[in-house]
Write a protein that holds these residues in place. Sequence first.
Motif, mmCIF file in Angstrom:
data_model
loop_
_atom_site.group_PDB
_atom_site.id
_atom_site.type_symbol
_atom_site.label_atom_id
_atom_site.label_comp_id
_atom_site.label_asym_id
_atom_site.label_seq_id
_atom_site.Cartn_x
_atom_site.Cartn_y
_atom_site.Cartn_z
ATOM 1 N N VAL C 96 32.886 -3.965 14.581
ATOM 2 C CA VAL C 96 33.926 -3.550 15.528
ATOM 3 C C VAL C 96 34.336 -2.107 15.280
ATOM 4 C CG1 VAL C 96 36.282 -3.971 16.252
ATOM 5 C CG2 VAL C 96 34.736 -5.879 15.925
ATOM 6 N N THR C 97 34.527 -1.747 14.007
ATOM 7 C CA THR C 97 34.965 -0.375 13.754
ATOM 8 C C THR C 97 33.892 0.624 14.162
ATOM 9 O OG1 THR C 97 34.197 -0.579 11.481
ATOM 10 C CG2 THR C 97 36.538 -0.950 11.888
ATOM 11 N N PHE C 98 32.641 0.226 14.040
ATOM 12 C CA PHE C 98 31.591 1.152 14.445
ATOM 13 C C PHE C 98 31.729 1.518 15.920
ATOM 14 C CE2 PHE C 98 27.454 1.920 16.372
ATOM 15 C CZ PHE C 98 27.009 2.977 15.600
ATOM 16 N N ILE C 357 34.143 -9.401 18.809
ATOM 17 C CA ILE C 357 33.271 -8.594 19.670
ATOM 18 C C ILE C 357 33.841 -8.484 21.078
ATOM 19 C CG2 ILE C 357 30.994 -8.475 20.723
ATOM 20 C CD1 ILE C 357 29.930 -9.823 18.177
ATOM 21 N N PHE C 358 34.130 -9.655 21.697
ATOM 22 C CA PHE C 358 34.511 -9.518 23.115
ATOM 23 C C PHE C 358 35.928 -8.998 23.278
ATOM 24 C CE2 PHE C 358 34.758 -14.362 22.723
ATOM 25 C CZ PHE C 358 36.124 -14.468 22.734
ATOM 26 N N LYS C 359 36.813 -9.272 22.305
ATOM 27 C CA LYS C 359 38.163 -8.762 22.483
ATOM 28 C C LYS C 359 38.201 -7.250 22.306
ATOM 29 C CE LYS C 359 41.135 -10.494 23.716
ATOM 30 N NZ LYS C 359 42.085 -11.385 23.072
ATOM 31 N N SER C 360 37.392 -6.743 21.352
ATOM 32 C CA SER C 360 37.412 -5.286 21.233
ATOM 33 C C SER C 360 36.750 -4.662 22.453
ATOM 34 C CB SER C 360 36.756 -4.822 19.935
ATOM 35 O OG SER C 360 35.648 -5.595 19.638
ATOM 36 N N LEU C 361 35.716 -5.336 22.990
ATOM 37 C CA LEU C 361 35.111 -4.839 24.231
ATOM 38 C C LEU C 361 36.152 -4.775 25.354
ATOM 39 C CD1 LEU C 361 32.835 -4.086 26.120
ATOM 40 C CD2 LEU C 361 32.268 -6.493 26.342
#
Lengths: 482, 216, 686, 161
Positions: C96-98, C357-361
């Motif tokens: 996520v940080t990437f 993954i999807f929440k950061s997206l």
Amino acid sequence: MIIYIVVGGLLTASLLSLLFKNRVVGAAASIIAHGLGLIGAVALCLRVASDGDYIPSLFTLVDPLSALTVLIISIVGLAASVYAAPYLDREVSKGIIGPKRFRQYFGLVNLFMACMLLSVTAAHPIAAWIFLEATTLSTAFLISFYDRPSTIEAAWKYLIINSTGLLLGFFGALLFFSATSRSGLDGFVTWQSLLQQAQSIDPGVVKVAFVFVLVGFGTKVGLAPMHAWKPDAYSKSPAPVGALLSGALLPVALVTILKFKVITDTAVGGAFSSHLLMVLGVLSLLIAAFSILTIRNYKRMMGYSSIEHAGLMALGFAFGGLGAFAAILHLIYHSLIKAGLFFTAGNLRLSFHSAKIKNVSGALKVVPVTAGLFMLLFLAATGLPPFGIFMSELYIFGAGLKQYPIVTIVALLAVALVFVGFFRQVSAVLFGDPPEGAQDAKSNKWLLIPPIVLLSLVLVFSFYLPPPLLDLINEAVRRYDL
Amino acid sequence: MNSPLLVPILITVIYLTSIYMHLAKKNNGVAGLYALQSVALVLLFVSSFLANPTVLLFLVIVVSIIVKVILAPRFFNRLVTRHKVKFTVSSYANTPVTLIVIMFITAFVNSDVFLPITDLSASNSTYVALAIAAMLVSIFLMVNRKSALSQIVGVLSLENSIVAFGIIAGLEQSALLQLGTLFDIFVWMLVATVFVSMVYRHTGSLVVTTMRHLKD
Amino acid sequence: MMSALASPTMLIAAMALFGIGGVGAVLLRKSDRLANYWSSAFALFGSVTALVFAVSMLASGQTFVAQTTSDSFPLLSFALNIDRLAAFFLVTISIVTFFCSLYGIGYIKQYYGRYNIGYLGFLYNLFIVAMLLVVTSSNGIFFLIVWEIMSLASYFLVAYDRHDPENVKAGFLYLVMTHIGTAFILLAFILLYVHTGSFDFTVIQAAMPTVPAHIKDSVFLLALIGFGVKAGIIPLHIWLPAAHPAAPSHVSAIMSGVMIKTGIYMMIRLFLDVLQPAPLWWGIVVLVIAVASCVLGVLYALTEHDIKRLLAYHSIENIGIILLGVGSALVFSALGMSGLAVLALTAALFHTLNHAIFKSLLFLSAGSVIHATGTRNMEKYGGLIKLMPATGLFFLVGSIAISALPPLNGFFSEWLTFQALFQGIAQTDFYIKWLFIGVTAALALTSGLAVACFVKAFGVTFLARPRSQRAEKAHEASAVMIAGMAGLAVLCVAVGVGSSWIIAQLQTIAQGVLSAGDHATLVTVTSGHILSIAEGFATVSAPLLSLLLIAVPLVVWTITRFGINRSQRVTTGRTWDGGTDLTSRMEITSTGFARSIILIFRGLLKPSLQHSVEYEDAASRLIPRSRSVTLSVQDVYRRYLYRPVFIGFIHLSHWIKNGIQNGNINAYILYILVVLLVMLGLVGVW
Amino acid sequence: MQQLPELEVIGSALQDNVRRLFKGSLAIRQIDTGSDNATEQELAALTNAYYDIERFGIHFVPSPRHADMLLVTGPVTRNMAEALKRAYDATPHPKLVVAVGDDAIDGGIYKGSYAVLDGVSQVIPVDYQIAGDPPSPLVIMQSLLAILDGAKKAPKQKGQS
């Protein structure tokens, strides 16, 4: 000899600033004297750490705890005198005080420092008392420095309450001599001899005596409910004086209580003094926590914060063991942080012309560096890592939880509440739109260097305690925690 | 304690003066009572000196006389005349209530709580208790009275009773320290009188209740 | 090769990279651009390094333990323990940080000249380092230090956009809540220390048999509250919908995507690892909280029209779903069903990864929308898909994933959670069975509402016509921002398609946590892609499913296009509007969309419905000039729990302060006298 | 009562045509381009209980999107021209446009007014016209029958413009 040279230097600086009209002389002399004092204190600490107690004469006795306190006083004192010169300069230029007041300030401050040093290193309890009383006298005029009705009020309360308290302490100290006077030691009793005689004192007397000592010197420490003078005196005195009161005078008075506590514990066991300290500690924490929540003046908030920390230290010493270690650490951190907080609060006052929170906002815009420091010091003071107070609070609670779960939990919640209240005020001060007329004190960097240095020092001590310092703390714990 | 009759009288004087301070209506009267109390204290010193004469103790007596008997009351009287505050201001409790509280304090001092202390000097236990009672009554003076001057006198009277206690209970200090204490008290008195003047200058009276602006 | 990558040097290198990035940003703060590029670049390098390290740790299956005790402070040791669970969280965080760092390069530009970019870079890197340390530390004190640093760094990031007083308030609420949470955690650790003599997790675990049950229970409750605050479980969630929207979007993505998972991590670590064996009721408590969080979370999300608050409430919902897995695992392990426990924990871990993954997206694409329109209010969006098609596509991918629709990743973890719950229904006795039935129903309800909510979110934001001038002038996000979002979108698909393989990997992690052997395997993967639960109780094949979902529409389209309507001619005309011009006022609004659902759940949500009519002639009230209906939903916890408590404290504070510090010196001396007399009276007692 | 058989006859013929041409359902969108409502009255009568045109498979629909046929009434006021054009565009191919009433055909009694455009054909291509001011329901039905008959003969006729 070190201590006498230091005290001599301070007294000379005091005299010089009173004699010479030129304000540079007084400031320079006292900064030099304080600088010498710090060097002396470091030397003293190293010496005590390596060779044990330092007894240069019949009148002076520097044990590890005293050495630590001397070190704290010297650091805070030097920082305060470095800060005071530009601070007062600015007040003179704003017309808040007359230019002649420089002399008065430095004359009294040096005297104050000398008295504190003498009190904490005195071999004799009554001598310690005499010099502690002398601090009251020298600071009374510093608190009323601005010579307004409110400052007179604060100073009057300070004078009367502390004198009453100290006289009670004096009475308590006298009672401790009940054993020694009969055993022929007559007159010159040192802390050491008193401790050796402790077993032979009547337990009943010791208990009553300790109550008097605790209430008496507790007044000077500012433990609730003898704390009432504190917010007044802290908020009305000039910023560097507040720093000295909180960062230097509080440890001196607390150390004096500890010296009596160890005698008491030897005579009647640790539980008695622990329970009393605990009561006052919890009371201080609660009163401070609830008061800070709705406080309207950020300098008074410093006063309550000091009360809170005094309560925590009292709890630490009451719990003993790891708690005592933590309390001594806390003592060191608190002095450095609180002095820094007073300096930043002083800067805020210079920029916003008010100590009322409702008049101060948007400090981040007006004085970003000061505001940043204020924020960091606040975080340090309320025990957020990586600052050391987090560790010391953790240890204090860790030491107390098993035996006194309720006290510990109440204390923990009170500390959390202090954070909430403190943060509420800090948030109001730092953010938002600045009021009109607030200007950056464009800025003498010497107004910023003392708090920065103190903060860095705290940060260093939060991760690494130099071995001599650690030795001193451990030795002090060994001696003062039975 | 070689004069069995003198000590009881002196200590009773100290105790009674501390009570009369509650009742005095004039500021000069309070100052006078303090002077009287100090005389009694000095006489206690003298009796101690007669038992054990030393040069330092003599010095203590001389300084005590100068500071407590002569200088202090004069300061107070000058304050009173300069500021024309002849009458002292009122107190919180009225006279009967004050007396009842004082009675309770005295009873408390004579209770079991103070037994270990009054027993320090078995022969003088009653008088030791009286000295402690005088202490507490002095503190009560500061609580009860609204006058700044009374509060100063309260502190000084507290100090007098403690010293008296020390003498009777046999807890005398090295005379050098007593001189130090006296010096402290002397400076304290100077500071306090200056402050009383400042209070008068800023508030126009000696009523401490006018100084209630620093709250929360 | 593998062992070189899995060596701790890599971890240290990652930390160092973040450190260089942070400190360098402060040093370069005079130039906004340099500070941004420097800090983001090093955050990227650091994330990659950490990712490589963690993945190779997982691949090689080794555990890394390191410890440096402090000379100055007793009990403190800088102890790291990276087992598979920690490595898994390292992977999640660094993925996520990437992408967030990549996205940040473009996103931060809007702050140029307004705020100090150097400090942003510093705090951002510090935040990531603290998170990495939180999931690897194995000493209570060290953990608390990094935990608080993480909270503090994120607080400063929340309050970063400080010219908006709302953000400052949100930051205040966040730090206060998290600090209170930390107080509970502190107490839990101290309690453990008092009874085990150490702050080291391994020592505590070893000494667990000697700890009395009531202490364990207290630790459980304290830790549940403490970590629950961070994870955002209901009713401790109130900071979350305020704080997540306030932070810059790439930080919101990290906070919502992974920071709140550190709370989950510690719950798994403590409840399923350190404090084992645990009584049954722990699991039940966790399940109940999980149900409350997921149902209420999604309901509150439905009522929101602030896009980031909506996403934040969905984080609460998803934390609830993850906790369903954790709670079931607790229940199963208490009942001795280690196989089921592994299944449930696997589901929880998988959902953790997927949600990250999807929440950061979603947060990143919401960030692009906010960046383009300058507002977080969904009512002011509309029609954005024409102006920013890439962002719209990514948001759609995220929406499908979070709505648990196949074949994206969200579906498979929720499916797995369902399977765990079904197994719970099938294999437990009466009371627990009914518990699981209720929980399953709640999860089903949640899934349905989540779909509704994202239909609303996507539709109102991207479809129809722009409803504000800013939305009309919206522009597509810059290339780096698109790259950041694209990466995560691809991951959504890839993790979905490769879910069988990933679940198999996660199962070994879960087995490691629960110390259950290989025999406790309920999930099997046959012929490489068919995932089967409990020997054929349920099977799914992600690749086949995806193939099906791609093939069926394709076939349908082909048949219609070339079979049925071969001769069809398509003309494009304007939309039929009945003769009147279409305006944005004719569109359905997000509040209007949610209205019926809100009214169905009005018992829970307590909405306030306000009609107000303005008349042309106020006296006669015949012809209304305007008519407005205000439908608002306030967080009931805020209104009925937190506000009264806060006001109570304020009153108490005034009372105490005015009572004690009343300004009267006589009273002050009286305190001294009274304390003296009381203490003297107590002398006899003590 | 004598007319009833006639109505039934026309109706069943219509129904046959509708069944053949439109799989049993002819959808009509009626557009009023500013008529005096006389024609509307007659059109409305088609759906009343007496004529009940729906039983023969002919419906009036609310949207041109669903319509096979546009029945346009009125002389086309200037304000309605654009709306008429849009409705025409919105109607899917193949479509029939029928101008109903004299004013729809050439403006009728409004012809030459500054406010009207004199007939539907000025705006959109018209396939058929039903004359009358207004035409009675039966006439309309007969005309529709004729139109459908015509459409039946030339099914490839439309799909233009």
